[in-house]
Design a protein around this motif. Structure first.
Motif, mmCIF file in Angstrom:
data_model
loop_
_atom_site.group_PDB
_atom_site.id
_atom_site.type_symbol
_atom_site.label_atom_id
_atom_site.label_comp_id
_atom_site.label_asym_id
_atom_site.label_seq_id
_atom_site.Cartn_x
_atom_site.Cartn_y
_atom_site.Cartn_z
ATOM 1 N N ARG A 1 42.436 -19.006 5.303
ATOM 2 C CA ARG A 1 41.631 -19.852 6.189
ATOM 3 C C ARG A 1 42.425 -20.485 7.334
ATOM 4 O O ARG A 1 41.863 -20.894 8.340
ATOM 5 C CB ARG A 1 41.005 -20.994 5.372
ATOM 6 C CG ARG A 1 39.954 -20.511 4.406
ATOM 7 C CD ARG A 1 39.628 -21.545 3.331
ATOM 8 N NE ARG A 1 38.535 -21.075 2.487
ATOM 9 C CZ ARG A 1 38.665 -20.193 1.513
ATOM 10 N NH1 ARG A 1 39.864 -19.672 1.239
ATOM 11 N NH2 ARG A 1 37.625 -19.800 0.802
ATOM 12 N N ASP B 1 37.867 -26.390 8.094
ATOM 13 C CA ASP B 1 36.627 -26.119 8.849
ATOM 14 C C ASP B 1 36.486 -27.092 10.019
ATOM 15 O O ASP B 1 36.109 -26.723 11.124
ATOM 16 C CB ASP B 1 35.407 -26.269 7.924
ATOM 17 C CG ASP B 1 35.350 -25.139 6.905
ATOM 18 O OD1 ASP B 1 36.066 -24.123 7.118
ATOM 19 O OD2 ASP B 1 34.633 -25.279 5.902
ATOM 20 N N TYR B 2 36.795 -28.372 9.749
ATOM 21 C CA TYR B 2 36.688 -29.387 10.808
ATOM 22 C C TYR B 2 37.665 -29.062 11.939
ATOM 23 O O TYR B 2 37.316 -29.138 13.128
ATOM 24 C CB TYR B 2 36.982 -30.778 10.232
ATOM 25 C CG TYR B 2 36.956 -31.875 11.259
ATOM 26 C CD1 TYR B 2 35.759 -32.501 11.612
ATOM 27 C CD2 TYR B 2 38.126 -32.294 11.906
ATOM 28 C CE1 TYR B 2 35.723 -33.495 12.569
ATOM 29 C CE2 TYR B 2 38.102 -33.293 12.868
ATOM 30 C CZ TYR B 2 36.908 -33.894 13.192
ATOM 31 O OH TYR B 2 36.879 -34.881 14.144
ATOM 32 N N CYS B 3 38.907 -28.697 11.565
ATOM 33 C CA CYS B 3 39.914 -28.399 12.590
ATOM 34 C C CYS B 3 39.476 -27.197 13.419
ATOM 35 O O CYS B 3 39.582 -27.206 14.652
ATOM 36 C CB CYS B 3 41.266 -28.127 11.922
ATOM 37 S SG CYS B 3 42.020 -29.615 11.254
ATOM 38 N N ASN B 4 38.990 -26.171 12.721
ATOM 39 C CA ASN B 4 38.543 -24.968 13.455
ATOM 40 C C ASN B 4 37.397 -25.292 14.410
ATOM 41 O O ASN B 4 37.352 -24.810 15.533
ATOM 42 C CB ASN B 4 38.112 -23.884 12.468
ATOM 43 C CG ASN B 4 39.309 -23.318 11.711
ATOM 44 O OD1 ASN B 4 40.459 -23.437 12.172
ATOM 45 N ND2 ASN B 4 39.061 -22.733 10.547
ATOM 46 N N ALA B 5 36.496 -26.114 13.955
ATOM 47 C CA ALA B 5 35.331 -26.451 14.780
ATOM 48 C C ALA B 5 35.701 -27.329 15.968
ATOM 49 O O ALA B 5 34.991 -27.357 16.974
ATOM 50 C CB ALA B 5 34.292 -27.162 13.917
ATOM 51 N N ASN B 6 36.815 -28.074 15.844
ATOM 52 C CA ASN B 6 37.176 -29.018 16.905
ATOM 53 C C ASN B 6 38.435 -28.623 17.671
ATOM 54 O O ASN B 6 39.020 -29.451 18.387
ATOM 55 C CB ASN B 6 37.355 -30.413 16.304
ATOM 56 C CG ASN B 6 36.034 -30.997 15.854
ATOM 57 O OD1 ASN B 6 35.270 -31.523 16.657
ATOM 58 N ND2 ASN B 6 35.751 -30.870 14.564
ATOM 59 N N GLY B 7 38.858 -27.391 17.515
ATOM 60 C CA GLY B 7 40.010 -26.891 18.274
ATOM 61 C C GLY B 7 41.324 -27.550 17.906
ATOM 62 O O GLY B 7 42.226 -27.679 18.742
ATOM 63 N N GLU C 1 37.354 -28.125 3.727
ATOM 64 C CA GLU C 1 36.559 -28.926 4.680
ATOM 65 C C GLU C 1 37.413 -29.388 5.846
ATOM 66 O O GLU C 1 36.958 -29.424 6.996
ATOM 67 C CB GLU C 1 35.961 -30.142 3.962
ATOM 68 C CG GLU C 1 34.799 -29.792 3.050
ATOM 69 C CD GLU C 1 34.288 -31.005 2.289
ATOM 70 O OE1 GLU C 1 34.474 -32.138 2.783
ATOM 71 O OE2 GLU C 1 33.729 -30.813 1.204
#
Lengths: 506, 333
Positions: free
Chosen positions: B275, B231-237, B228
């Motif tokens: 990931r 995923d958060y890091c990927n979504a927020n650059g 999770e």
């Protein structure tokens, strides 16, 4: 909301400012709003119950005046309605258990009501106050009140709603019916009294509670000496808890220009149990005297009847404290003390020749210790979680030898539980020195109160700090303030919130 | 009224002084006025730092990561990193700290240290959620008795130091331990002599905590929680790098291999490397075999802490680190 919290002080400050800012004729309105706010913040689920009790007792008070031949019927009906909620919430489970037990003796099983009701906030206190009012109106000792707001304020006054003192309407009406002008000397005296209460409650009662509560919660874990220490300390904790609450309630009321009746006059300075009960929870003792003992015949119908009445009062007093056999036994023990004290008072005076007011300090001290130990012994039933627990305490004290080093180790461990190892030594120093300092200050104040009471047992109030010279008095203020601050923070951390009052649970 | 207000102020003076002294001596540098954060390997201090300074780059992990010197990293990279790692932290607590930081600052880069010891078993010890209100609200902080006791303890230490200075008793002086100093080569004994920790003993210590019944595993719940975060890091650059710090060979031989934790570690590395970016320094090589590089089985000694920082924060080419960049790669160590 709890009276020994920072939130309460803020609440009191806001109410006081509004109370004195508004015209005098609105003071009772402000108080009524404050009372409602306090109750809604503390126990919103039972707000309607106190409102209903207030309105019902107010209406019946008026009906009793014009009731004619039906006055007695109306009075009984009013008692049923006012006492009903108390009996339901507090005693239904207890009495249904008793009925179940009786039927089980003849092998009949009956399904009873469960006993896990939450007790409505202050119900034991405001019910007695309203019953007292109705009885006074019925007996013609007081006129029924016509002003619902004034009456409601007297029943629900927020400083005294949790644990009294149980007021008399005749006294309160005079005060709520007159103007209360802003008087800084009264506010100062009220705050001073509040500080004394905070010292008793937050530092001593809650401080000792850290040791006492775990002992009674798990008796089998501790040695006999530690249990004995717990029993002795509980006698001090209970006094400081309830007297502390009363001080804070009386002090808060005084800030608002209301003088509540005193509840304690240094009871552990009593020479015998008869005197003790004139100085311990005075408002309750006086209530039982005026509304149970005297109507039941008092001492007017012979010695046997007098002692039966005394026993009745103490059993009812025990039951008032809680619906369990332990409290009944506590009441019976104190009734026996009282009766034996009366029967053998002459012999007692021979045994403790100087135990009266004029006795020398040594015999007076011995008499004080006797009173403390007798009362403390009865408190085993008062504090133990069950009858088997109380029996176990007596058994272990009889059976097991006391080992002082083990007691010290267990008490020190209890005092420091929950404190990180790296700061434990500092904590112990502050904890034990703090409690010792608070005990010394309270003992010194109680000596002053005792002197005042001995000089005039009908004294209405005593402010033990008011007559101390300015510099030592301020030194005491600051010491008390810092002690309260530290132990308050300690309670917030160790108990995850400030401790409630023991009598708040009754 | 004036007289009453004056008396009230005089009455409150000791309480005000007590509060001022509390903040003067509290050991967490709550308001960042004392600039002694290098001594403060404590989550509350670093959480306050996040609220105060809004750092863009953070380092998470347990003592293996907390031993990194952020000053040295800044020298190497020219970028300031804030250390949120602290000794004894569990991976769940690191995750909680990540979410705390994500809530209070705009993150750009996260260096997240993980190992078998802090990741195995129950995920969280629950310390961080209880600290959040204290970090966010000074009144909650000041109402903690333990902080008062620590403050008094610190005042006592400074007073003793002051008296020692005046009386010339230098031996009385004590300083708080700086977790990022580079001079820890061994453990000082009672006489002050430094000795090396016995690596077998250290492994026994690890086993006494994780147990020898084979029940110590890195749970799926832990990996999913890290998923999770990724995923958060990927979504927020936000760039996120997972670091497996080096372990001395003895820990492999005496702890992770005999008790089946190696398989977990491989699965763990596999999961993360699919990931996110993973820097793996946790495998047997010339660096981890050499006892002299380590203070104990998990912590590096002396100058090797610098080497550790260089391996992670520079592009240095080394046999001591495997860098699996940007995920999607198959882990084969």
């Amino acid at each position: 909301m709890i009276i020994n919290s920072a939130g309460y002080l803020l609440f009191l400050a806001v109410v006081s400012v509004a109370y004195y800012k508004f015209p005098l004729k609105y003071q009772n309105h402000i108080l009524l709003i404050a009372n409602a706010a306090f109750y809604l913040l503390s126990a919103p689920g039972f707000f309607l119950l106190i409102a209903a009790t207030t309105i019902v007792s107010f209406l019946f008070g008026r009906l009793l005046r014009s009731g004619g031949k039906n006055r007695t019927l109306l009075f009984v009906l009013s008692l049923v309605l006012v006492l009903g909620p108390l009996l339901f919430y507090k005693y239904l489970g207890f009495f249904s258990d008793m009925v179940r037990s009786l039927f089980s003796l003849v092998n009949i099983r009956i399904g009873g009501l469960e006993r896990s009701f939450i007790l409505p906030l202050g119900i034991s206190f405001y019910t007695l106050q309203t019953v007292g009012y109705l009885a006074d109106v019925y007996r013609g000792k007081t006129e029924p009140e016509n002003d619902l707001i004034l009456y409601s304020v007297s029943v629900s006054f927020f400083p005294q709603i949790i644990s009294g003192p149980i007021g008399r309407f005749a006294d309160l009406r005079k005060q709520y019916g007159s103007e209360r002008k802003l008087d800084y000397s009264e506010i100062t005296a009220g705050l001073r009294r509040f500080l004394i209460g905070a010292l008793r409650k937050v530092v001593i009662a809650d401080g000792l509670g850290v040791i006492v509560s775990p002992i009674f919660a798990d008796l089998h874990r501790y040695s006999s000496g530690t249990i004995l220490a717990g029993v002795l300390l509980y006698g001090i904790q209970l006094y400081c808890d309830f007297a502390g609450y009363s001080d804070m309630a009386i002090g808060s009321a005084r800030v608002l220009g209301i003088r509540l009746t005193e509840n304690f006059f240094s009871p552990y300075h009593s020479s015998d149990m008869g005197e003790f009960w004139k100085r311990w929870h005075i408002s309750l003792s006086a209530w039982f005297r005026d509304y149970v003992y005297i109507p039941a015949g008092g001492s007017r119908k012979g010695t046997v009847r007098k002692y039966l009445n005394i026993m009745l009062v103490f059993i009812l007093s025990g039951l008032w404290h809680g619906a369990s056999i332990n409290f009944v036994i506590w009441g019976v023990i104190n009734g026996v003390y009282r009766i034996f004290g009366d029967l053998f008072s002459a012999a007692g005076k021979k045994l403790f020749p100087g135990s009266g007011m004029r006795g020398n300090p040594a015999t007076r001290a011995l008499a004080n210790i006797k009173v403390f130990l007798l009362f403390d012994l009865s408190l085993i039933f008062f504090r133990a979680n069950s009858l088997p627990d109380a029996r176990y305490i007596f058994w272990i004290l009889y059976k097991e030898r006391i080992q002082i080093p083990l007691v010290l180790k267990e008490v020190i461990d209890l005092a420091g539980s929950g404190i990180p190892a790296d700061v434990k030594s500092i904590y112990y120093a502050l904890y034990f020195v703090g409690i010792a300092a608070a005990l010394i200050i309270c003992a010194a104040m109680d000596i002053r109160i005792n002197k005042a009471w001995k000089a005039d047992p009908k004294i209405r109030t005593c402010d033990p700090l008011a007559t101390v010279n300015t510099r030592p008095r301020w030194l005491l203020y600051w010491t008390m303030e810092l002690l309260v601050l530290f132990f308050y923070i300690l309670a917030l951390t160790l108990q995850n919130g400030v401790a409630s009052f023991i009598y708040g649970g009754f | 009224m004036k007289s009453f207000a004056k008396k009230l102020l005089i009455f409150l003076t000791p309480a005000v002084i007590a509060v001022v002294l509390f903040f003067a001596f509290e050991p967490y540098d709550y308001f960042g006025l004392k600039h002694n954060s290098q001594y403060l390997s404590k989550p509350l201090s670093t959480m306050r730092e996040v609220i105060r300074d809004h750092p863009a780059n953070i380092i998470l992990g347990d003592s293996q990561m907390a031993n990194l010197n952020t000053g040295y990293i800044e020298e190497l990279t020219g970028t300031r990193y804030t250390m949120l790692g602290f000794g004894g932290s569990r991976v769940g607590e690191c995750i909680d700290l990540f979410w705390f930081a994500a809530e209070h600052t705009h993150l750009e880069k996260v260096v997240f240290g993980v190992n078998f010891y802090s990741s195995g078993g129950p995920m969280d010890q629950g310390r961080i959620p209880s600290l959040v209100p204290k970090a966010e609200n000074p009144f909650r902080f000041i109402s903690g008795a333990n902080y008062w006791l620590q403050s008094i303890d610190e005042a006592k230490r400074l007073t003793v130091n002051c008296l020692a200075g005046i009386s010339g008793h230098a031996e009385w002086i004590t300083e708080p331990e700086d977790p990022t100093t580079f001079d820890h080569i061994g453990v000082p004994d009672e006489r002050g002599a430094v000795y090396r920790k016995d690596l077998e003993e250290y492994s026994d210590l690890l086993l006494s905590v994780i147990g020898t019944d084979g029940s110590f595993h890195i749970e799926d719940e832990t990996m999913n929680a890290l998923g999770e975060v990724i995923d958060y890091c990927n979504a927020n650059g936000i760039e996120i790098i997972f670091v497996f710090p080096p372990m001395q060979e003895s820990v492999f031989d005496l702890v992770t291999e005999p008790y089946g934790i190696d398989d977990d570690l491989i699965r763990y590395k596999q999961y993360l490397s699919e990931r996110a970016t993973v820097y793996d320094l946790c495998y047997k090589n010339a660096f981890t075999v050499n006892e002299d590089n380590f203070y104990d089985g998990l912590h590096l000694a002396g100058e090797q802490k610098k080497t550790f920082a260089e391996l992670i924060f520079t592009d240095i080419d080394s046999d001591y680190v495997v860098k699996l960049v940007n995920g999607g790669e198959n882990y084969d160590h």
